[in-house]
Scaffold this active site. Structure first.
Site, PDB file in Angstrom:
ATOM      1  N   GLU A   1      35.152  39.640  56.641  1.00 36.51           N
ATOM      2  CA  GLU A   1      34.199  38.947  55.775  1.00 36.51           C
ATOM      3  C   GLU A   1      33.773  37.580  56.318  1.00 36.51           C
ATOM      4  O   GLU A   1      32.656  37.128  56.049  1.00 36.51           O
ATOM      5  CB  GLU A   1      34.776  38.798  54.367  1.00 36.51           C
ATOM      6  CG  GLU A   1      34.911  40.108  53.615  1.00 36.51           C
ATOM      7  CD  GLU A   1      36.224  40.830  53.843  1.00 36.51           C
ATOM      8  OE1 GLU A   1      36.465  41.857  53.167  1.00 36.51           O
ATOM      9  OE2 GLU A   1      37.009  40.366  54.707  1.00 36.51           O
TER      10      GLU A   1
ATOM     11  N   PHE B   1      44.970  43.776  40.312  1.00 41.08           N
ATOM     12  CA  PHE B   1      44.910  44.087  41.736  1.00 41.08           C
ATOM     13  C   PHE B   1      43.617  43.534  42.339  1.00 41.08           C
ATOM     14  O   PHE B   1      42.524  43.769  41.832  1.00 41.08           O
ATOM     15  CB  PHE B   1      44.980  45.602  41.934  1.00 41.08           C
ATOM     16  CG  PHE B   1      44.855  46.022  43.380  1.00 41.08           C
ATOM     17  CD1 PHE B   1      45.849  45.712  44.305  1.00 41.08           C
ATOM     18  CD2 PHE B   1      43.736  46.714  43.817  1.00 41.08           C
ATOM     19  CE1 PHE B   1      45.727  46.097  45.631  1.00 41.08           C
ATOM     20  CE2 PHE B   1      43.608  47.093  45.153  1.00 41.08           C
ATOM     21  CZ  PHE B   1      44.610  46.786  46.057  1.00 41.08           C
ATOM     22  N   GLN B   2      43.755  42.794  43.422  1.00 46.07           N
ATOM     23  CA  GLN B   2      42.647  42.163  44.145  1.00 46.07           C
ATOM     24  C   GLN B   2      41.812  41.247  43.246  1.00 46.07           C
ATOM     25  O   GLN B   2      40.600  41.117  43.406  1.00 46.07           O
ATOM     26  CB  GLN B   2      41.759  43.205  44.834  1.00 46.07           C
ATOM     27  CG  GLN B   2      42.448  43.870  46.019  1.00 46.07           C
ATOM     28  CD  GLN B   2      41.518  44.675  46.899  1.00 46.07           C
ATOM     29  OE1 GLN B   2      40.501  45.191  46.448  1.00 46.07           O
ATOM     30  NE2 GLN B   2      41.868  44.789  48.176  1.00 46.07           N
TER      31      GLN B   2
ATOM     32  N   LYS C   1      33.300  44.369  37.884  1.00 43.72           N
ATOM     33  CA  LYS C   1      32.965  45.771  38.120  1.00 43.72           C
ATOM     34  C   LYS C   1      32.324  46.421  36.895  1.00 43.72           C
ATOM     35  O   LYS C   1      31.395  47.239  37.025  1.00 43.72           O
ATOM     36  CB  LYS C   1      34.232  46.538  38.529  1.00 43.72           C
ATOM     37  CG  LYS C   1      33.938  47.936  39.068  1.00 43.72           C
ATOM     38  CD  LYS C   1      35.175  48.554  39.695  1.00 43.72           C
ATOM     39  CE  LYS C   1      34.846  49.897  40.339  1.00 43.72           C
ATOM     40  NZ  LYS C   1      36.038  50.508  41.002  1.00 43.72           N
TER      41      LYS C   1
ATOM     42  N   MET D   1      38.652  21.219  74.245  1.00 42.79           N
ATOM     43  CA  MET D   1      38.465  19.959  73.545  1.00 42.79           C
ATOM     44  C   MET D   1      39.787  19.429  73.011  1.00 42.79           C
ATOM     45  O   MET D   1      40.032  18.211  73.013  1.00 42.79           O
ATOM     46  CB  MET D   1      37.453  20.117  72.407  1.00 42.79           C
ATOM     47  CG  MET D   1      36.928  18.796  71.878  1.00 42.79           C
ATOM     48  SD  MET D   1      36.041  17.822  73.130  1.00 42.79           S
ATOM     49  CE  MET D   1      34.404  18.554  73.025  1.00 42.79           C
TER      50      MET D   1
END
Length: 587
Positions: A52, A114-115, A164, A484
């Site tokens: 993502e 969940f999630q 959802k 760097m």
């Protein structure tokens, strides 16, 4: 007319109505209704990413190169949290994104389902605005508002969190042209105050040591803003410099261009900023990498600041004349008002100033010592530029030394051709950003100038490029160091290289082949041009491993917190020995 449809169908229809052609995302359980709606249409193409974070950077590259909003779709929980880095990056660099995150059903919110995560809470500080949509009746308005907020005023990312059950629910969808789809409290000021602009023009007509300092706001305002910037410079005869994010708004081939400003900017740009008597800041936010030590920043100048975001005025640097408004519109007024007084540049009045600037130019602060046996990173980018400058080319970068060398040695005459992570400095930005740019410009040459450490952070998106037949070129300056970090360890920590080098790098040629792309390696300066040509000729994705000098420093450099006139030049550099009067290394 209102239409009856599910929340998921509303999402897809809103994308179509907002003229979205591509969306970058990754499915998950909470997002499946939206994915099912995407499956049943052909207007919006979904690009399946591998992570993502990659989706957000792809959307950033897409947005930066087109001026259109980038769109992201992720699932709940880790899908949303994985997007946070890209959202923060977009907020820092003012990139318009609309990120749609799925959420657990409203009945489970707060139950640690969940999630589940508090997406709105997590993203509140890293977005321009965010929403949790609990009723399908609110969804059309929120979707259209999100695009308006992301793209107007100072651009930025907006998150829409959709449970959802709201995706399954039936409701009435209303198209964006209907009344009420403008956020009632969000009305950014775009027209600059005319009296203030007149005062700015009067200052220009009196200045003896002026400099125009442009930023990413000129790019974000659109191509007309870059055109008006060029007109103003031509009208006045003033020198022009810019931030890292502003490269390309003014042509690098123009003799009035001083090069990039700031920590790794040119000697002439930094000294001109330090000694000017009039600074005209257009669309830059006085970032610390530009200003150095605030109380020694351009100490004798009158400061004009043009910015569409009033929160940036006097935030870091006190200015004498603030002008809140869109850079393009303010520049247009500046040009009009200047022409109403004279069409003559102030050539004679600032002749001594240009003489001084030419003296600083003679220092040739971007020079480096070439080698016949080792590829210098500056040489690699210089050759890449020479072999691609006549092509329709877009450049992305990762973050580190290679990023600064690219800014110094790859020259841009057009806006929207340079995509890099400025404010957040996000390693791993360049490869997915290149994918997003290539999606937007399928026939263009898209090159990610990378470091071997940065590029590994999102290397999996090479698989995305292969899947969608996107012929991006990844040009890796491989010094086997986090360059760097190593350079700063020389500067601040006595050369103690704590975890700034890699002992187990992949074989990038084999890695490219494993993904289904092409791998090239080169370590000989005499063979570099032929290898670059091989990269350019290959019709698919390429990983080009350029083995460069391991301990080259990126110079010039202004040490952190130091004024512009304490710049370290290539021919005087001994970074490890820069100490203060008490024998301590500079901070």
């Amino acid at each position: 007319m209102a239409e009856q449809m599910t929340g998921a169908e509303m999402v897809v229809q809103a994308l179509i109505d907002q003229n979205v052609q591509h969306i970058f995302g990754y499915p998950g359980g909470a997002a499946l209704p939206i994915y099912d709606a995407i499956f049943q249409q052909d207007s919006v193409q979904h690009i399946l990413v591998r992570h993502e974070q990659g989706a957000t950077h792809m959307a950033e590259g897409y947005a930066r190169s087109t001026g259109k909003p980038g769109v992201v779709l992720v699932t709940s929980g880790p899908g949303a949290t994985n997007a946070v880095t890209g959202l923060t990056d977009a907020l820092m660099d003012s990139i318009p994104l609309v990120c749609i995150t799925a959420q657990v059903p409203t009945t489970l919110i707060g139950s640690d389902g969940f999630q589940e995560c508090d997406t709105v809470g997590i993203t509140r500080s890293c977005t321009k605005h965010n929403y949790l949509v609990k009723r399908v009746e609110d969804l059309p308005r929120v979707l259209h508002e999100a695009f308006h907020i992301a793209t107007s005023g100072r651009p930025g990312p907006v998150v829409i969190d959709i449970p959802k059950d709201v995706q399954f629910a039936l409701g009435e969808y209303t198209r964006p042209e209907a009344d009420g789809f403008r956020h009632s409290s969000y009305k950014p000021q775009t027209q600059g105050d005319l009296e203030a602009i007149k005062v700015a023009v009067e200052m220009m007509l009196r200045a003896e040591r002026p400099v125009i300092y442009s930023g990413g706001g000129v790019i974000n305002s659109g191509p007309e803003a870059s055109k008006h910037l060029r007109e103003l410079a031509e009208l006045t005869g003033f020198p022009v410099t810019s931030t890292l994010m502003g490269l390309g708004a003014f042509p690098a081939s123009d003799p009035q261009w001083l090069g990039m400003l700031g920590m790794h900017g040119t000697y002439e740009a930094n000294l001109a900023m330090h000694d000017c008597d009039l600074m005209i800041n257009i669309g830059a936010r006085f970032d610390d990498r530009i200003t150095g030590r605030i109380d020694a920043f351009s100490p004798d100048s009158t400061k004009v600041h043009v910015d569409i975001d009033p929160a940036q005025i006097n935030k870091n640097v006190r200015v004498d004349l603030p002008i809140v408004g869109d850079c393009g519109l303010v520049l247009e007024e500046m040009v009009r008002l200047y022409r109403s007084i004279t069409n003559e540049p102030r050539t004679e009045a600032i002749a001594d100033w240009w003489k001084q600037i030419e003296g600083w130019r003679e220092v040739k602060s971007l020079n480096y010592t070439p080698s016949e046996t080792t590829i210098k990173p500056q040489y690699a980018i210089a050759r890449l530029y020479e072999m691609t400058k006549d092509r329709d080319v877009y450049i992305t970068t990762e973050v580190g030394q290679h990023q600064m060398w690219a800014a110094q040695h790859f020259h841009f005459d057009k806006p929207n051709r340079w995509m890099t992570s400025g404010g957040l400095g996000t390693m791993g930005y360049g490869l997915p950003a290149a994918v997003g740019v290539q999606v937007a410009h399928p026939d263009a040459l898209v090159i990610d100038i990378a470091g071997e450490a940065s590029v590994q952070m999102t290397m999996q998106e090479m698989s995305t490029a292969v899947q969608y037949r996107l012929p991006i070129k990844i040009f890796i300056l491989n010094n086997e160091r986090m360059g760097m970090v190593r350079q700063w360890q020389d500067l601040l920590h006595g050369g103690r290289y704590a975890h700034s080098y890699s002992e187990s790098l992949p074989d990038f040629v084999k890695l490219a082949e494993a993904y289904g792309g092409k791998g090239i390696r080169c370590d000989n300066p005499a063979e570099l041009d032929a290898a670059i040509q091989e990269m350019l000729d290959y019709p698919g994705p390429v990983l080009f491993d350029v083995l460069v000098e391991k301990d080259e420093n990126c110079l010039p450099m202004i040490p952190s917190g130091k004024p512009h006139n304490e710049i370290i030049l290539p021919d005087t550099a001994n970074i490890g020995s820069i100490i203060d009067e008490k024998g301590r290394q500079l901070v």
